[in-house]
Write an enzyme that holds these catalytic residues in place. Structure first.
Site, PDB file in Angstrom:
ATOM      1  CD1 TRP A 145      28.918  18.602  34.742  1.00 59.59           C
ATOM      2  CD2 TRP A 145      30.374  19.974  35.744  1.00 59.59           C
ATOM      3  NE1 TRP A 145      29.080  18.176  36.047  1.00 59.59           N
ATOM      4  CE2 TRP A 145      29.965  18.996  36.679  1.00 59.59           C
ATOM      5  CE3 TRP A 145      31.272  20.940  36.168  1.00 59.59           C
ATOM      6  CZ2 TRP A 145      30.436  18.960  37.983  1.00 59.59           C
ATOM      7  CZ3 TRP A 145      31.743  20.902  37.471  1.00 59.59           C
ATOM      8  CH2 TRP A 145      31.318  19.919  38.361  1.00 59.59           C
ATOM      9  CG  ASN A 167      36.593  21.976  28.845  1.00 54.69           C
ATOM     10  OD1 ASN A 167      36.076  21.989  29.960  1.00 54.69           O
ATOM     11  ND2 ASN A 167      37.451  21.043  28.473  1.00 54.69           N
ATOM     12  N   GLY A 168      36.973  24.772  30.744  1.00 53.05           N
ATOM     13  CA  GLY A 168      38.053  25.068  31.701  1.00 53.05           C
ATOM     14  C   GLY A 168      37.615  26.155  32.656  1.00 53.05           C
TER      15      GLY A 168
END
Ligand code: G6P
Length: 608
Positions: free
Chosen positions: A75, A101-102
């Site tokens: 994303w 992720n992050g």
């Protein structure tokens, strides 16, 4: 936001990684990739678009052989969703691959430093700094390189690392982003959440912030940020694999809408015994309970609207003032809360960044925290003083449905139990409300069954590009969530107004180009909303009303009525929302929208 998976064992890794990514696709779906270690080094395959594109590109994983690998579904935050920006990212010497992720907050300064050192960047992502740091700090010991790299990173991350020098090994680490390890027989996994690993194992290890794991097919070793070994407990995952499959429904959202009677029952039943609400999990002392002067509810998105809808029950039954604040606002508002404030934090995922920050802010100011959470072992659950789990099971569709209604269920239980413990509710009223709560699963089922005309209604109205939703009090709260559902999945502009505010400006926008959805389930003030229906109709708008079955007044005024069964007013948002979820679903379907994965939205927003 993004989803990551890792596998090491004796089976081919790529098909397992692709399967895991498909389960995590709700977390992000603009690009995806895998890195697999075979005899000749790390092979990376990545592509923009959905996981199905990656499946095609890898021939279902068959053209990427190897028994160790990592994967990512993205994303986009830093850099457009292109093939180049997709993860995994690979080091200049080809030795390391990383999925993340992050957000790495200090990536710009790290990037400048690494470029000066001669590293070449392929992508615009923040993540790529990690893989070059690993190469820079690599002196033959991967663990040390990871520790040194982690010490340079500011921000949040769940990381998966593959190193060509260590066949059969994957590394995973977390800091403020969700990550769990799956323990199989002769094979092991990591993933952003349990849905990716439940088809393979039910034994999981939850990592704490700062911990990292070295994972081989037979062993999982966990270390603290200084590199010291940590003993971890193995937990049993209670979700089953069917719960994460569509089970014959066209979309996860529709399946989850129809699961609500069962989900509400799961949240309710274990907590009602012999006509009493028993909330063992909220085990505070009577002295503490009596010391509460104010309740602040904080959350994001639909969880925030669950707070808005439950506020009436809590205030009316417990006699404690309740403020409901968006977590993204509360965290920066220097909120006035102290040890006499109970902070209720609502989150389906338990990983929403703003919600976690608001929770920490509240705790730092002395408030006790009661969390209402679905995902067991999530960050919100870990940080709270008490946790009321919603037991909704895995929710895959990005737009929440059973997540929201189970949050309401738990909050109503809290209101009733607290009122009783405080001695603020007469016995007969308490007994009536316990009965009404016990009936809620049946009422939700009736609300689902009563409205077979919604698909036809959607065919009639789906072309409208703008709608208004109105209601008062508890109806306003339900209308807020109904409008959000419509916006999220059908992309139709849907503005929600407290019905009494219409005359303060917005009524000028009402005409025959925008239908009005009026929620009228609050019998005490139904007359007032009925007047608003008359007003908007006089300006040409068609009205779709949500009302209790057999409500003649509303039947005579509205163009269409979506019926729900009668229930106590304070609990009514839980039934009023059911036809509104279906309405949004069928509008989106008629508009050809990607219902389970609406554009630009993610299920779990783990960045600010
Ligand atoms: C995202 C989701 C919403 C959800 C919100 C809060 O925006 O798309 O459906 O309500 O996050 O998520 P949480 O997991 O904290 O309930």
């Amino acid at each position: 936001m993004c989803g990551i998976v890792g596998f090491t064992g004796t089976q081919q890794a790529a098909p397992i990684l692709l399967d895991g990514l498909q389960k995590l696709e709700y977390r992000g779906y603009d690009s995806a990739g895998i890195a697999v270690l075979d005899g000749s080094g790390i092979q990376v395959r990545k592509t923009s678009g959905k996981i199905s594109n990656l499946v095609e590109k890898t021939d279902g994983g068959r053209n990427t052989p190897g028994v160790t690998g990592i994967g990512h579904t993205r994303w986009a935050t830093h850099g457009a969703p292109t093939d180049v920006n997709a993860h995994p990212h690979i080091s200049n010497n080809g030795k390391y691959a990383v999925v993340h992720n992050g957000i790495i907050e200090n990536y710009l300064e790290l990037r400048r430093e690494l470029i000066k050192q001669g590293f070449h960047f392929e992508s615009e992502t923040d993540t790529e700094v990690i893989v070059h740091l690993l190469e820079m700090y690599d002196q033959g010991d991967v663990r040390k390189a990871i520790l040194k790299t982690a010490a340079r990173l500011a921000g949040s991350y769940a990381l998966g690392v593959l190193c060509a020098d260590e066949p059969g090994t994957i590394y995973a680490m977390r800091e403020s982003s969700p990550l769990i390890l799956g323990i199989g027989a002769g094979e092991n996994y990591f993933a952003s959440d349990v849905t990716a690993i439940v088809p393979y194992t039910k034994n999981a290890v939850y990592l704490e912030d700062g911990e990292f794991a070295r994972i081989t097919p037979d062993r999982i070793e966990v270390f603290d940020p200084s590199g010291n070994p940590v003993q971890k407990k193995i937990s049993r995952i209670s979700w089953d694999i069917q719960a994460a499959e569509k089970g014959g429904y066209e979309h996860f959202m529709l399946k989850e809408i129809y699961e609500q009677p069962r989900a509400v029952k799961s949240a309710l039943e274990p907590r009602i015994r012999d006509g009493e609400v028993v909330l063992d999990e909220f085990s505070c002392s009577a002295k503490y309970l009596h010391s509460i002067r104010k309740i602040i509810i904080t959350a994001c998105g639909s969880a925030y609207y669950a707070g808005c809808a439950s506020r009436y029950a809590i205030e009316q039954l417990c006699g404690i003032p309740v403020d409901v604040e968006l977590a993204s606002e509360l965290r920066y508002s220097e909120p006035l809360l102290d040890r006499h404030t109970l902070l209720i934090v609502i989150s389906q995922s338990g990983e929403t960044a703003d919600t976690i920050a608001a929770l920490k802010e509240g705790k730092a100011r002395g408030a006790k925290v009661l969390a209402v959470v679905n995902v067991v072992g999530s960050t919100v659950a870990k940080l709270a003083d008490w946790v009321l789990y919603t037991w909704a099971g895995p929710e895959i569709a990005v737009a929440t449905t059973k997540g929201y209604t189970t949050q309401l269920t738990v909050l109503f239980l809290f209101a009733l139990s607290t009122a009783k413990r405080l001695g603020r509710i007469p016995e007969d009223r308490y007994a009536a409300l316990v009965r009404a709560l016990t009936n809620l699963p049946r009422r939700v089922q009736q609300a689902l069954d009563m409205n077979p005309s919604i698909p036809a209604l959607a065919k009639e109205y789906y072309r409208y590009r703008s709608m208004f939703f109105i209601g008062r009090n508890t109806d306003y709260a339900a209308a807020l969530e109904g409008a959000l559902k419509m916006k999220e999945i059908s992309y139709i502009h849907a503005e929600c107004y407290a019905a009494g505010e219409l005359k303060h400006g917005t009524i000028a926008l009402i005409d025959d180009r925008q239908p009005v959805v009026a929620v009228c389930c609050n019998r005490e003030i139904e007359e007032k909303t009925a007047s608003n229906i008359v007003e908007v109709k006089a300006r040409g708008a068609e009205v779709i009303a949500v009302a209790f079955r057999g409500d003649q007044k509303i039947l005579s005024l509205a163009d269409h009525v979506l019926s729900v069964p009668k229930t106590e007013t304070i609990f009514s948002p839980l039934v009023a929302i059911i036809p509104l979820q279906l309405l949004a679903y069928y509008f989106a379907r008629e508009n050809g929208c990607d219902i389970d994965k609406p554009k630009n939205l993610a299920k779990s927003v783990t960045v600010e």
